[in-house]
Design an enzyme around this catalytic site. Structure first.
Site, PDB file in Angstrom:
ATOM      1  N   ARG A 141      47.052 -25.387  63.624  1.00 21.26           N
ATOM      2  CA  ARG A 141      46.549 -26.401  64.562  1.00 21.26           C
ATOM      3  C   ARG A 141      45.928 -25.759  65.798  1.00 21.26           C
ATOM      4  O   ARG A 141      45.039 -26.337  66.437  1.00 21.26           O
ATOM      5  CB  ARG A 141      47.659 -27.390  64.918  1.00 21.26           C
ATOM      6  CG  ARG A 141      48.027 -28.284  63.739  1.00 21.26           C
ATOM      7  CD  ARG A 141      49.139 -29.248  64.095  1.00 21.26           C
ATOM      8  NE  ARG A 141      50.420 -28.605  64.289  1.00 21.26           N
ATOM      9  CZ  ARG A 141      51.355 -28.455  63.368  1.00 21.26           C
ATOM     10  NH1 ARG A 141      51.137 -28.909  62.150  1.00 21.26           N
ATOM     11  NH2 ARG A 141      52.496 -27.864  63.632  1.00 21.26           N
ATOM     12  N   GLU A 171      64.710 -19.941  62.721  1.00 26.52           N
ATOM     13  CA  GLU A 171      66.104 -20.390  62.713  1.00 26.52           C
ATOM     14  C   GLU A 171      66.864 -19.643  61.601  1.00 26.52           C
ATOM     15  O   GLU A 171      67.969 -19.155  61.805  1.00 26.52           O
ATOM     16  CB  GLU A 171      66.117 -21.903  62.485  1.00 26.52           C
ATOM     17  CG  GLU A 171      67.446 -22.524  62.837  1.00 26.52           C
ATOM     18  CD  GLU A 171      67.399 -24.039  62.665  1.00 26.52           C
ATOM     19  OE1 GLU A 171      66.295 -24.593  62.508  1.00 26.52           O
ATOM     20  OE2 GLU A 171      68.486 -24.638  62.688  1.00 26.52           O
TER      21      GLU A 171
END
Ligand code: AMP
Length: 176
Positions: free
Chosen positions: A59, A96
């Site tokens: 993006r 994560e």
């Protein structure tokens, strides 16, 4: 008048439970929204001279390309590992679970080149930090970082500011 945040769609539990995904396709797809976002990102830097805008896949390419055009700067794609055709340098960063890697071409910046980093959203700041390290290892100087959306509770802005990088965002959402 609509604010930037009004153009952004929030999708709960995407891509996994507990995440509120901030979807900018609704902003990009609206001529006024897209213009407002690009103008907002550019306005802050009018008068500054950048050699390049670096956009983070994917993006960041859409927004960064338009910002580079407006600022009359070159564009550097910061890509996911394995996508660039020439010699690359890479930078790993922590997710994560596990790690990821972004790359730029070795010759994407010249020593001392001034770079503006652009992405749609800053959360933990891990991706942007890796992009800054990568560009600066290649010899560039990241003078500022601009995002449409900040998620301040995740600490990314503070993380980049602790590296001495000014951070601009056009809107912020609480929580994740
Ligand atoms: P981070 O490295 O944690 O700052 O994450 C930033 C990157 O992940 C950006 O490229 C974003 O596009 C994407 N991202 C992280 N969290 C979200 C979210 N809640 N909604 C949309 N995109 C996100």
């Amino acid at each position: 008048m609509k604010k930037i945040e009004d153009y952004i769609r929030t999708i709960p539990d995407y891509p996994k439970p507990g995440i509120l995904f901030r979807d900018i396709t609704t902003l990009l797809g609206d001529a006024r929204g897209f213009v407002a976002a690009v103008n907002g990102l550019v306005q802050h830097h009018v008068g500054a001279r950048f050699d390049h805008v670096a956009g983070i896949e994917a993006r960041g390419f859409i927004l960064g390309g338009a910002v580079a055009h407006e600022l009359k700067a070159g564009f550097i794609p910061v890509r996911k590992k394995g996508k660039l055709p020439w010699q690359v340098i890479g930078q790993e960063y922590q997710l994560e679970y596990g790690t990821d890697c972004i790359e730029i071409h070795k010759d994407a910046v010249k020593p001392g080149d001034k770079v503006l980093l652009v992405d749609d959203l800053i959360a933990t700041g891990g991706t942007a930090e890796a992009a800054i390290k990568l560009i600066e290892r290649a010899g560039g100087q990241v003078l500022a970082c601009s995002f449409v959306i900040d998620l301040p509770d995740l600490g990314g802005r503070a993380r980049l500011e602790a590296m001495g990088k000014p951070v601009l965002s056009l809107c912020a959402f609480e929580g994740h």
